[in-house]
Design an enzyme around this catalytic site. Structure first.
Site, PDB file in Angstrom:
ATOM      1  N   LYS A  33       0.829  -1.210   0.000  1.00  0.00           N
ATOM      2  CA  LYS A  33       0.000   0.000   0.000  1.00  0.00           C
ATOM      3  C   LYS A  33       0.865   1.262   0.000  1.00  0.00           C
ATOM      4  CE  LYS A  33      -3.686  -2.337   2.569  1.00  0.00           C
ATOM      5  NZ  LYS A  33      -4.215  -2.931   1.405  1.00  0.00           N
ATOM      6  N   CYS A  34       1.903   1.240  -0.781  1.00  0.00           N
ATOM      7  CA  CYS A  34       2.893   2.312  -0.823  1.00  0.00           C
ATOM      8  C   CYS A  34       2.806   3.020  -2.178  1.00  0.00           C
ATOM      9  CB  CYS A  34       4.282   1.693  -0.629  1.00  0.00           C
ATOM     10  SG  CYS A  34       5.678   2.806  -0.778  1.00  0.00           S
ATOM     11  N   GLY A  35       3.170   4.275  -2.209  1.00  0.00           N
ATOM     12  CA  GLY A  35       3.221   4.977  -3.487  1.00  0.00           C
ATOM     13  C   GLY A  35       4.190   4.341  -4.463  1.00  0.00           C
ATOM     14  N   THR A  37       4.532   1.024  -4.667  1.00  0.00           N
ATOM     15  CA  THR A  37       4.065  -0.345  -4.931  1.00  0.00           C
ATOM     16  C   THR A  37       4.031  -0.689  -6.421  1.00  0.00           C
ATOM     17  OG1 THR A  37       2.848  -0.419  -2.852  1.00  0.00           O
ATOM     18  CG2 THR A  37       2.172  -1.991  -4.543  1.00  0.00           C
TER      19      THR A  37
END
Length: 180
Positions: A33-35, A37
């Site tokens: 759930k990371c920018g 990803t």
């Protein structure tokens, strides 16, 4: 030596990195759930391109950075496979910095410490601010700064280069090619 370090696969099997001895490795702390990803897609492309030439990516999910990988190992594995077609090996969720950091990432960081911030790069400037606000104790040390820090390892187990989160996988291809 990196190959003796104990790790657990995402399915819970205890092993070491010994089976990857003699291969070129890219070890990455990942998050769902990371920018960053979407880099999973680029990492998978690298794996498909160079995999036949004894290149392996090893993904280690991490929830230390703003809780960007809160799921179980099974949920993470399913997410990576369903959304990004990940086929490279994944391992259990680990911590990559601080007092509970996994031995592998302690060693990787020791061999390839963070080289500092480039404030002319807006992405690095942004992450400096985020780190300063959320994790001030880690802002100026050699630790991993965010998810998707990548360590390139040669066939002899030497850490050749560190690519921080903002370096996209396709930009790593020339460095991989040099080692293959």
């Amino acid at each position: 030596m990196l190959y003796n370090i104990k790790v657990k696969t995402i399915d819970g099997e205890e092993t070491t990195l010994e089976k990857y001895k003699g291969k070129v490795l890219l070890i990455v702390n990942t998050a769902s759930k990371c920018g960053f990803t979407p880099q999973l897609e680029g990492l998978e492309a690298l794996y498909k391109t160079f995999g036949p030439e004894d290149f392996v990516i090893l993904g280690f999910p991490c929830n230390q950075f703003h809780e960007e990988d809160p799921g179980t190992n099974e949920e993470i594995k399913n997410f990576c496979q369903l959304n990004y077609g990940v086929t490279f090996p994944l391992f259990e969720k680990v911590e990559v910095r601080g007092e509970n950091a996994h031995e592998l990432f302690v060693e990787l960081t020791k061999r390839a410490p963070f080289e500092g911030w480039d404030f002319s790069d807006p992405v690095q400037e942004k992450f400096y601010g985020i780190n300063s606000d959320l994790y001030p104790e880690f802002t100026e040390d050699p630790s991993i700064k965010w998810n998707f820090t990548k360590f390139l390892i040669d066939r002899e187990g030497n850490v050749v280069k560190r690519f921080d989160s903002w370096i996209e996988p396709e930009k790593i291809a020339p460095s991989i090619r040099e080692l293959i």
